[in-house]
Design a protein around this motif. Structure first.
Motif, mmCIF file in Angstrom:
data_model
loop_
_atom_site.group_PDB
_atom_site.id
_atom_site.type_symbol
_atom_site.label_atom_id
_atom_site.label_comp_id
_atom_site.label_asym_id
_atom_site.label_seq_id
_atom_site.Cartn_x
_atom_site.Cartn_y
_atom_site.Cartn_z
ATOM 1 N N MET A 1 10.297 13.974 -13.153
ATOM 2 C CA MET A 1 9.944 15.490 -13.310
ATOM 3 C C MET A 1 11.406 15.730 -14.423
ATOM 4 O O MET A 1 11.314 16.531 -14.963
ATOM 5 N N ARG A 2 12.312 15.790 -13.882
ATOM 6 C CA ARG A 2 13.487 16.491 -14.927
ATOM 7 C C ARG A 2 13.413 15.488 -15.943
ATOM 8 O O ARG A 2 13.934 16.089 -16.930
ATOM 9 N N LEU A 3 13.758 14.111 -15.867
ATOM 10 C CA LEU A 3 13.319 13.301 -16.762
ATOM 11 C C LEU A 3 12.040 13.811 -18.233
ATOM 12 O O LEU A 3 12.499 14.047 -19.410
ATOM 13 N N VAL A 4 10.889 14.619 -17.477
ATOM 14 C CA VAL A 4 9.688 14.188 -18.452
ATOM 15 C C VAL A 4 10.278 15.783 -19.118
ATOM 16 O O VAL A 4 9.943 16.442 -20.046
ATOM 17 N N GLU B 1 0.970 -0.880 0.142
ATOM 18 C CA GLU B 1 -0.239 -0.179 0.194
ATOM 19 C C GLU B 1 1.075 0.858 0.094
ATOM 20 O O GLU B 1 0.780 2.051 -0.660
ATOM 21 N N LEU B 2 1.718 1.184 0.781
ATOM 22 C CA LEU B 2 2.098 2.208 1.097
ATOM 23 C C LEU B 2 3.603 2.659 -0.912
ATOM 24 O O LEU B 2 3.212 3.601 -0.841
ATOM 25 N N ALA B 3 3.961 1.917 -1.386
ATOM 26 C CA ALA B 3 4.513 1.174 -2.624
ATOM 27 C C ALA B 3 3.811 1.996 -3.568
ATOM 28 O O ALA B 3 3.651 3.550 -4.636
ATOM 29 N N LEU B 4 2.500 1.524 -3.905
ATOM 30 C CA LEU B 4 1.449 1.918 -4.438
ATOM 31 C C LEU B 4 1.297 3.680 -3.854
ATOM 32 O O LEU B 4 1.283 4.606 -5.680
ATOM 33 N N VAL B 5 0.697 3.588 -3.354
ATOM 34 C CA VAL B 5 0.690 5.568 -2.968
ATOM 35 C C VAL B 5 1.943 6.425 -3.539
ATOM 36 O O VAL B 5 1.258 7.126 -3.708
ATOM 37 N N SER B 6 3.551 5.873 -2.870
ATOM 38 C CA SER B 6 4.151 6.669 -3.404
ATOM 39 C C SER B 6 4.445 6.558 -4.256
ATOM 40 O O SER B 6 5.194 7.939 -5.186
ATOM 41 N N GLY B 7 3.997 5.929 -5.004
ATOM 42 C CA GLY B 7 4.069 5.672 -6.758
ATOM 43 C C GLY B 7 3.852 6.862 -7.727
ATOM 44 O O GLY B 7 4.046 6.954 -8.563
ATOM 45 N N ILE B 8 1.839 6.635 -6.633
ATOM 46 C CA ILE B 8 1.238 7.071 -7.851
ATOM 47 C C ILE B 8 1.728 8.719 -7.030
ATOM 48 O O ILE B 8 1.479 9.820 -8.491
ATOM 49 N N PHE B 9 1.901 9.109 -6.041
ATOM 50 C CA PHE B 9 2.485 10.185 -6.198
ATOM 51 C C PHE B 9 2.972 10.663 -6.544
ATOM 52 O O PHE B 9 3.279 11.818 -7.259
ATOM 53 N N ALA B 10 4.374 9.709 -6.909
ATOM 54 C CA ALA B 10 5.609 10.295 -7.836
ATOM 55 C C ALA B 10 5.383 10.315 -9.104
ATOM 56 O O ALA B 10 5.670 11.233 -10.143
ATOM 57 N N ILE B 11 4.561 10.018 -9.165
ATOM 58 C CA ILE B 11 3.550 9.512 -11.692
ATOM 59 C C ILE B 11 3.503 10.529 -11.590
ATOM 60 O O ILE B 11 3.837 12.235 -12.117
ATOM 61 N N LEU B 12 1.979 11.526 -10.866
ATOM 62 C CA LEU B 12 1.702 12.483 -10.803
ATOM 63 C C LEU B 12 2.224 13.870 -10.523
ATOM 64 O O LEU B 12 1.671 14.065 -11.059
ATOM 65 N N ALA B 13 2.805 13.937 -9.165
ATOM 66 C CA ALA B 13 3.294 15.198 -9.103
ATOM 67 C C ALA B 13 4.357 15.326 -10.127
ATOM 68 O O ALA B 13 5.002 16.612 -10.751
ATOM 69 N N GLY B 14 5.364 14.286 -10.950
ATOM 70 C CA GLY B 14 6.314 14.269 -11.484
ATOM 71 C C GLY B 14 6.203 14.729 -13.071
ATOM 72 O O GLY B 14 6.821 15.303 -13.579
ATOM 73 N N ILE B 15 5.284 13.940 -13.550
ATOM 74 C CA ILE B 15 4.883 14.419 -14.445
ATOM 75 C C ILE B 15 4.242 16.202 -14.449
ATOM 76 O O ILE B 15 4.808 16.651 -15.675
ATOM 77 N N SER C 1 4.771 8.275 2.602
ATOM 78 C CA SER C 1 4.016 8.176 0.876
ATOM 79 C C SER C 1 5.250 9.309 0.161
ATOM 80 O O SER C 1 5.346 9.472 -0.996
ATOM 81 N N ILE C 2 5.175 10.254 0.505
ATOM 82 C CA ILE C 2 5.970 11.512 -0.063
ATOM 83 C C ILE C 2 7.493 11.146 0.271
ATOM 84 O O ILE C 2 8.542 11.455 -0.715
ATOM 85 N N THR C 3 7.270 10.387 1.890
ATOM 86 C CA THR C 3 9.312 10.438 1.645
ATOM 87 C C THR C 3 9.930 9.294 0.736
ATOM 88 O O THR C 3 11.004 9.134 0.150
ATOM 89 N N LEU C 4 8.542 8.373 0.771
ATOM 90 C CA LEU C 4 9.322 7.438 0.090
ATOM 91 C C LEU C 4 8.833 7.779 -1.853
ATOM 92 O O LEU C 4 10.144 7.226 -2.492
ATOM 93 N N GLY C 5 8.561 8.182 -2.059
ATOM 94 C CA GLY C 5 7.946 8.522 -3.142
ATOM 95 C C GLY C 5 9.201 10.012 -4.168
ATOM 96 O O GLY C 5 8.829 10.271 -5.324
ATOM 97 N N LEU C 6 9.284 10.366 -3.011
ATOM 98 C CA LEU C 6 9.806 12.197 -3.648
ATOM 99 C C LEU C 6 11.298 11.421 -4.761
ATOM 100 O O LEU C 6 11.659 12.514 -5.409
ATOM 101 N N TYR C 7 12.088 11.027 -4.426
ATOM 102 C CA TYR C 7 13.441 10.805 -5.312
ATOM 103 C C TYR C 7 13.090 10.119 -6.432
ATOM 104 O O TYR C 7 13.527 10.841 -7.596
ATOM 105 N N GLN C 8 11.743 9.286 -6.735
ATOM 106 C CA GLN C 8 11.402 8.856 -7.634
ATOM 107 C C GLN C 8 10.635 10.026 -8.938
ATOM 108 O O GLN C 8 11.020 9.817 -9.724
ATOM 109 N N MET C 9 9.700 10.308 -8.128
ATOM 110 C CA MET C 9 9.415 11.999 -8.143
ATOM 111 C C MET C 9 10.561 12.963 -9.197
ATOM 112 O O MET C 9 9.826 13.628 -10.277
#
Lengths: 322, 301
Positions: free
Chosen positions: A204-207, A99-113, A192-200
């Motif tokens: 973000m940089r890639l997009v 659940e933690l991975a799912l939420v942080s993944g969604i956060f990273a993808i949405l916020a990152g894009i 979730s924010i802590t975990l997803g921040l790096y991926q975000m």
């Protein structure tokens, strides 16, 4: 094409056999199970009997084969520390991590894009430059410091969010979920924010760089000349064409999110698989360590395999090279 | 010295404010860590110099009981936080440098070997590298640490922890070096000077170490700098998680772990100062590495 896939699957199986060997060697060379199971008062006959019972008198290869046979069936032995089957403990802990991975993944993808598109469109704006500079610091900041910082801000100073645990969980058919209670959802936010921040930041940089590349193309200029609105150009034409590399990176980062959950789970005392693993290392609980190693390697190998095969579908040159 | 001051590298350094500032910060931190016994006001590991009455003294404020005052305050046992940071940074830097050195030596050797010898040797080494790259290096380091901890007898665990940490981080990081060195070796191998050395009958080992190695080292330098920042962070992370430096030999990560316990009771300085030091250290080394990469490889800009 088929031969390429067969070759890649063969390589993946080989990798899994090797990690299996590593996991198995941990049992064999780190500590003696006989020592762990028999007390102080034991005779040589006891030792021999138990050795035979456990199959430890068999050749290495036979033992290894048995280990794999058991592992495939989800049987990883009994935890030295908790005295319960490792498979059972892992199953119990898995929902929390997933659940933690799912939420942080969604956060990273949405916020990152979203941030990537924003910083690409407003390339020279102040806000975009601030976001870019902050992201540079964010990359050098170790995950656990980000977690502590968030706890300090939102739990200690403001008192808005809980600093540890999952809150109240509801059991739905053996799966304990935190999605259904208010405290469970609140508890998810900071980890979730802590975990997803790096991926975000990565997304973000890639997009951003892909967007800048695409926005320079002729068809964008043509779309502008046709009088299409900026909104349509940016999202329909430009963003769509940046998605292929972004999806690859997202796929590859999926595994890292679960692996780095170890750190986040420790900071927030999140009762997931990662925390279990760290505790296992601290107490040298070999069966748990071996099971976690096998689990994580299956996941990583599977992700890599899928990405590679998808690549072969997208890029025909790879098929020829193979 | 004259030649160095005139070189392109020094020019690009001088004209890059980021590089100069991060160099100064990094140098100050490293020097104060190396000379910690001279700089630190107290030796935090000498029980005779500690006074429990001094516990939890806030920074720059006199203690209620003893009237003593500490620049960065004290922790629960009355240890001066500033001194523990200096000694902790020593351990962090030592582990970081030693781990990178270990990874570098191992990576260069395996890279040279697989590039020069080829064949089965190359296949095995590079396959192993591929397998290892599948996993995040912090995970690899944790596993190695766990296994090594299991092998060492209980009474030596705390003493050996630092060395095990170096081994774990070093082994998790050799792949980068090996890959780059192998690539460069493949290029150098076909050059005339290698053929000449072979003709005069030099042994393969001599050719690898004396002839090829000096020519493949410049990319290694860049990777080493970036690896250093990563190794320092990896060490801090492992120690923070409790699978690294033991509390008897605390590194910055261990200090942050200890400090986190006082976050809720209001003693913020026990956590803040080690965390800020780690951040400065990692950031300055990272920025230096970025600068060095751009300076040595203008094409990458």
């Amino acid at each position: 094409m088929l031969s390429y896939i067969i070759k890649r699957v063969g390589q993946s199986v080989l990798v899994l056999l090797i990690t299996g060997l590593v996991a198995f060697s941990m049992f064999t060379f780190v500590g003696d199970p006989i020592d762990n199971m028999l007390g102080q008062e034991r005779t040589q006959a006891d030792i021999d009997r138990l050795r035979e019972q456990l199959g430890l008198d068999q050749p290495f290869v036979v033992q290894y084969y048995r280990f794999l046979e058991q592992a495939v069936q989800g049987n990883f032995g009994i935890s030295y520390r908790q005295g319960r089957p490792v498979g059972e403990i892992l199953l119990e802990r898995a929902p929390a991590t997933l659940e933690l991975a799912l939420v942080s993944g969604i956060f990273a993808i949405l916020a990152g894009i979203a941030l990537g598109v924003f910083t690409a469109i407003r390339r020279d704006g102040i806000a975009a430059n601030v976001i870019m500079s902050v992201s540079l610091i964010g990359v050098s900041l170790p995950t656990f410091l980000i977690g502590i910082l968030l706890i300090y801000l939102f739990s200690v100073e403001l008192g808005w969010l809980p600093s540890f645990g999952r809150g109240d969980v509801v059991d739905v058919g053996g799966w304990s979920t935190g999605f259904l209670t208010a405290s469970g959802l609140k508890a998810l936010i900071l980890p979730s924010i802590t975990l997803g921040l790096y991926q975000m930041t990565l997304i973000m940089r890639l997009v951003r760089s892909e967007m800048l590349e695409v926005l320079r193309q002729d068809y964008i200029r043509f779309a502008l000349a046709r009088g299409l609105s900026n909104r349509v150009i940016n999202f329909r034409h430009a963003l769509k064409n940046t998605m292929v590399p972004v999806i690859t990176v997202i796929g590859l980062q999926l595994g890292s999110i679960i692996a780095f959950a170890i750190i986040t789970e420790t900071v927030f005392q999140w009762p997931g698989v990662g925390l279990l693993f760290i505790n296992a290392i601290q107490f040298v609980d070999i069966p748990v360590m071996a099971a976690y190693l096998m689990l994580i390697s299956v996941m990583f190998v599977a992700i890599n395999l899928i990405v590679d095969i998808l690549y072969a579908f997208i890029d025909p040159r790879l098929r020829v090279a193979a | 010295m004259r030649r160095f001051l005139d070189s392109d590298l020094f020019y690009s350094f001088r004209t890059s404010p980021v590089a100069v500032v991060s160099f100064i910060v990094a140098a100050l931190l490293v020097l104060s860590a190396v000379f910690a016994p001279l700089v630190a006001p107290t030796n935090p590991f000498d029980p005779a110099s500690l006074n429990l009455m001094n516990g939890f003294t806030a920074p720059m404020a006199p203690n209620d009981f003893t009237g003593e005052s500490f620049f960065m305050g004290t922790d629960d046992q009355g240890r001066d936080v500033f001194s523990t940071i200096l000694y902790g940074m020593r351990i962090s830097l030592f582990v970081g440098f030693a781990a990178v050195l270990f990874a570098m030596v191992l990576g260069i050797f395996l890279g040279l070997l697989s590039g020069y010898v080829g064949g089965w040797t190359e296949t095995i080494i590079m396959r192993a590298a591929d397998v290892q790259l599948t996993f995040p290096s912090i995970l690899v380091a944790m596993l190695i640490f766990g296994v090594a901890k299991g092998i060492t007898p209980v009474e030596y665990r705390d003493q050996m922890a630092i060395w095990v940490l170096i081994l774990a981080i070093g082994l998790s990081d050799w792949v980068q070096f090996a890959r780059v060195v192998r690539g460069a070796t493949l290029v150098e191998k076909s050059k005339d000077y290698v053929a000449a050395a072979r003709l005069i009958g030099r042994s393969p080992l001599t050719i690898m170490l004396r002839h090829i190695m000096p020519n493949v080292l410049s990319p290694v330098l860049v990777i080493a700098t970036i690896s250093l920042a990563l190794a320092i962070i990896a060490e801090a992370t492992l120690s923070f998680l409790g699978v690294g430096a033991p509390p008897t030999q605390p590194s910055l990560g261990t200090l942050i772990r200890i400090g986190q316990g006082f976050l809720f009771s209001g003693e913020w300085w026990i956590l803040l100062f080690p965390a800020a030091t780690l951040l400065m250290l990692a950031l300055s080394v990272n920025l230096l590495g970025d600068w060095l990469r751009d300076a040595l490889n203008p094409r990458l800009k």
